[in-house]
Design an enzyme around this catalytic site. Structure first.
Site, PDB file in Angstrom:
ATOM      1  N   GLY A   1      32.267  43.514  31.223  1.00  0.00           N
ATOM      2  CA  GLY A   1      31.654  42.709  29.916  1.00  0.00           C
ATOM      3  C   GLY A   1      31.747  41.251  30.026  1.00  0.00           C
TER       4      GLY A   1
ATOM      5  N   GLY B   1      33.774  38.666  29.146  1.00  0.00           N
ATOM      6  CA  GLY B   1      35.065  38.595  28.739  1.00  0.00           C
ATOM      7  C   GLY B   1      35.518  37.131  28.375  1.00  0.00           C
ATOM      8  NE  ARG B   2      35.851  33.954  33.208  1.00  0.00           N
ATOM      9  CZ  ARG B   2      36.532  33.272  34.193  1.00  0.00           C
ATOM     10  NH1 ARG B   2      37.337  32.096  33.745  1.00  0.00           N
ATOM     11  NH2 ARG B   2      36.271  33.585  35.406  1.00  0.00           N
TER      12      ARG B   2
ATOM     13  N   GLY C   1      39.932  34.456  27.824  1.00  0.00           N
ATOM     14  CA  GLY C   1      38.645  34.209  27.472  1.00  0.00           C
ATOM     15  C   GLY C   1      38.329  32.769  27.947  1.00  0.00           C
TER      16      GLY C   1
ATOM     17  NE  ARG D   1      27.371  31.398  33.364  1.00  0.00           N
ATOM     18  CZ  ARG D   1      27.990  32.661  34.014  1.00  0.00           C
ATOM     19  NH1 ARG D   1      28.342  32.764  35.348  1.00  0.00           N
ATOM     20  NH2 ARG D   1      27.943  33.742  33.410  1.00  0.00           N
TER      21      ARG D   1
ATOM     22  CG  ASP E   1      31.271  42.660  37.994  1.00  0.00           C
ATOM     23  OD1 ASP E   1      31.427  43.404  39.014  1.00  0.00           O
ATOM     24  OD2 ASP E   1      32.079  41.953  37.363  1.00  0.00           O
ATOM     25  CG  ASN E   2      30.350  38.681  39.890  1.00  0.00           C
ATOM     26  OD1 ASN E   2      30.199  38.923  38.582  1.00  0.00           O
ATOM     27  ND2 ASN E   2      31.132  38.705  40.567  1.00  0.00           N
TER      28      ASN E   2
ATOM     29  CG  ASP F   1      29.379  35.663  37.258  1.00  0.00           C
ATOM     30  OD1 ASP F   1      28.721  35.229  36.280  1.00  0.00           O
ATOM     31  OD2 ASP F   1      30.129  36.867  36.802  1.00  0.00           O
TER      32      ASP F   1
HETATM   33  P1  AMP Z   1      34.436  37.619  37.381  1.00  0.00           P
HETATM   34  O1  AMP Z   1      35.521  37.969  38.602  1.00  0.00           O
HETATM   35  O2  AMP Z   1      34.749  36.217  36.932  1.00  0.00           O
HETATM   36  O3  AMP Z   1      32.973  38.062  37.762  1.00  0.00           O
HETATM   37  O4  AMP Z   1      35.271  38.289  36.226  1.00  0.00           O
HETATM   38  C1  AMP Z   1      35.117  39.775  36.205  1.00  0.00           C
HETATM   39  C2  AMP Z   1      35.324  40.218  34.751  1.00  0.00           C
HETATM   40  O5  AMP Z   1      36.457  39.951  34.310  1.00  0.00           O
HETATM   41  C3  AMP Z   1      34.330  39.958  33.806  1.00  0.00           C
HETATM   42  O6  AMP Z   1      34.208  40.823  32.857  1.00  0.00           O
HETATM   43  C4  AMP Z   1      35.001  38.646  33.242  1.00  0.00           C
HETATM   44  O7  AMP Z   1      34.347  38.564  31.839  1.00  0.00           O
HETATM   45  C5  AMP Z   1      36.492  38.944  33.158  1.00  0.00           C
HETATM   46  N1  AMP Z   1      37.164  37.874  33.134  1.00  0.00           N
HETATM   47  C6  AMP Z   1      37.525  37.157  34.235  1.00  0.00           C
HETATM   48  N2  AMP Z   1      38.414  36.208  33.944  1.00  0.00           N
HETATM   49  C7  AMP Z   1      38.628  36.165  32.403  1.00  0.00           C
HETATM   50  C8  AMP Z   1      39.415  35.625  31.411  1.00  0.00           C
HETATM   51  N3  AMP Z   1      40.018  34.357  31.883  1.00  0.00           N
HETATM   52  N4  AMP Z   1      39.401  35.986  30.243  1.00  0.00           N
HETATM   53  C9  AMP Z   1      38.544  37.105  29.899  1.00  0.00           C
HETATM   54  N5  AMP Z   1      38.054  37.959  30.981  1.00  0.00           N
HETATM   55  C10 AMP Z   1      37.923  37.176  32.046  1.00  0.00           C
HETATM   56 MG    MG Z   2      31.506  38.094  36.954  1.00  0.00          MG
END
Ligand code: AMP
Ligand code: MG
Length: 515
Positions: A108, A110-111, A144, A194, A274-275, A284
């Site tokens: 989901g 997350g940030r 976040g 974005r 998810d990307n 992403d």
């Molecule tokens: P990513 O690797 O950036 O595509 O992130 C994978 C998952 O981790 C996604 O659900 C992001 O929202 C979550 N995520 C990554 N970094 C953070 C963060 N600093 N705080 C909260 N969620 C994060």
């Molecule tokens: Mg991602």
């Protein structure tokens, strides 16, 4: 991910909404609570006021912002998450996904926060997201937040890819705040704004399928079809099965995307499901890299020890990811053979896309049976010595252009030959290439090549240089790079270093998932 920082701050609601003149329609938020959680961005501490780090006027225009937006302190606050935007309806969306080939369950936003959707210049609707605007119900252990370096990288890459003609999400701006964010070290907080027609991922579908929430899955698929793929509703293909047609359409767009990535030498680095964008957009930007030397096995993500997402594996990974999407859509398609046929659109289309891109890079405007073999020979020559990918194509283009005009004093093929140690192998390749090229109109070939082989790509060291300056509060490097990357096929006299080989220190840059 790091521990959550204490960001004791006033609630966003205490601040008056910022007026922009944007026309909000916020359709995703209306899907309801199964899809997203409504919440406001989490302001950063008032002790650390935000500042502009980078701005894209082109994206401002696309959204329909008035040109003075770049100087608006209200918008600066709003796009840093410190003030609400009038008309927006912020939500964090829920999705799941496969990470490095393994089912990861619920992830989901997350940030990232979807502020909403506006009717931009195109009338099709553009969604606006803040990335790094605080915790959400999907933050898990994360804080976040996003940090300055990765935010600058995402901002510049989005606009660079767009200018290269690669489907991508866009970026309006990056704002920074000296609020400390803990990663391996303490870093500077930043928010990227974005923009895309949609941020829906394969993982959004996987989420509902894994939970056997078939009604919710259907609503999501219907929403995507109605908004982005209306032709799937009326087609006779796939026995009139709209969901199979949707899968086929996504497979096609993904094939187009991968054709672009491979041809431009783009390594995404984290091709988790998810990307993966349901619209076939690059999405992403994390540890991505534009190739320096041509190495098919290149791994750009320092955390990807097994090389799952190595450059040459990307096309197969995309196919794997499409199977994950197919699995998720199967309860709607209800026919495995149809689903497989839809995914196989990728297998048919990708090689055609790749050929089309490489033919253009080679300046071949007519088609001949041996062209694929010539292309393979070209890549073999490049791989042998890990020749710089971007410089090779650009010098080849210049060589063809110079030969076409018979420019007096032109260096012939010497500039190009200088890229190789094994000049015998290179000369043999060049003879073969020139024999083929002689069957084309040389001037047309040259014009084409200079339009598709960029002089400037966002190499890691260029981004790193701009990031180091930005940490010292000098944002001119970001703006200068944006100017070059927005017109990557132009000559930009005076910027030869930026078009040149990476400096020695570049080899010590390590980019991981940490962002
Ligand atoms: P990513 O690797 O950036 O595509 O992130 C994978 C998952 O981790 C996604 O659900 C992001 O929202 C979550 N995520 C990554 N970094 C953070 C963060 N600093 N705080 C909260 N969620 C994060
Ligand atoms: Mg991602």
């Amino acid at each position: 991910m790091s521990a959550v920082l204490d960001t004791a701050t006033p609630a966003q609601g205490d601040t008056a909404p910022v007026q922009t003149g944007l026309r909000w329609i916020n359709r995703y938020a209306r899907l309801g609570a199964a899809y997203a959680t409504a919440l406001a961005p989490q302001p950063l501490p008032t002790s650390h006021p935000p500042y502009w780090v980078g701005q894209s006027r082109a994206v401002g225009d696309l959204l329909g912002l008035t040109p003075d937006w770049t100087a608006s302190s209200e918008l600066l606050a709003a796009l840093s998450g410190n003030a609400p935007l009038a008309g927006s309806a912020p939500v964090a969306t829920v999705y799941s996904g496969h990470q490095f080939g393994v089912w990861a369950g619920q992830l989901g936003d997350g940030r990232a926060l979807l502020l909403g959707e506006v009717l931009g210049e195109t009338e099709n609707g553009l969604e606006i997201q803040l990335k790094g605007a605080g915790r959400t119900p999907y933050s898990r252990m994360g804080d976040g937040r996003a940090v300055l370096r990765s935010s600058i990288r995402e901002f510049l890459a989005s606009e660079a890819m767009h200018a290269l003609g690669v489907p991508t999400t866009r970026a309006l701006c990056v704002t920074g705040s000296d609020a400390p964010v803990r990663r391996e070290t303490i870093e500077i907080a930043a928010v990227v704004t974005r923009v895309a027609p949609s941020f829906i991922r394969f993982g959004h579908f996987e989420h509902f399928a894994a939970r056997e929430q078939i009604d919710e899955l259907r609503v999501l698929a219907d929403y995507v079809i109605e908004r982005y793929y209306p032709e799937c509703r009326t087609t006779d293909a796939y026995q009139g099965n709209a969901y199979a047609a949707l899968l086929a359409a996504v497979s096609e767009r993904t094939a187009v995307l991968l054709g672009h990535w491979q041809a431009v030498g783009f390594c995404h680095g984290v091709m988790n499901t998810d990307n993966m964008s349901i619209l076939g957009l690059t999405l992403d930007y994390g540890p991505y890299q534009f190739l320096d030397g041509y190495d098919p096995g290149h791994i750009c993500n320092h955390s990807d020890t097994a090389g799952r997402y190595a450059y040459a594996r990307q096309p197969n990974v995309a196919y794997w990811n499409l199977h994950a999407l197919a699995q998720a859509l199967l309860p709607l398609i209800e026919d495995e053979t149809l689903a497989q046929a839809a995914v196989d659109v990728y297998r048919e289309r990708f090689p055609l896309e790749l050929d089309a891109r490489y033919r253009a890079k080679l300046g071949l405007r007519t088609e001949q049976a041996d062209d694929r073999a010539l292309l393979e020979a070209t890549l073999r020559v490049l791989a042998q010595e890990r020749t710089d990918y971007t410089i090779f194509w650009r010098r080849l283009s210049r060589h063809v252009a110079d030969s076409a005009t018979d420019k007096p004093g032109s260096a012939g093929a010497q500039n190009l030959r200088d890229l190789f140690i094994d000049t015998t192998a290179f000369d043999a390749w060049l003879r073969r290439y020139e024999a083929r090229l002689s069957q084309e109109n040389a001037q047309d070939s040259a014009n084409l090549m200079l339009r598709v082989n960029p002089k400037f790509v966002l190499r890691n060291w260029l981004g790193e240089q701009a990031i180091r300056q930005a940490r010292d509060k000098d944002y001119t490097g970001v703006a200068r790079l944006l100017t070059l990357l927005e017109r990557p096929f132009d000559e930009h006299p005076g910027f030869e270093a930026e078009a040149g080989f990476p400096p020695d220190w570049a080899s010590s840059i390590e980019i991981s998932c940490s962002s």
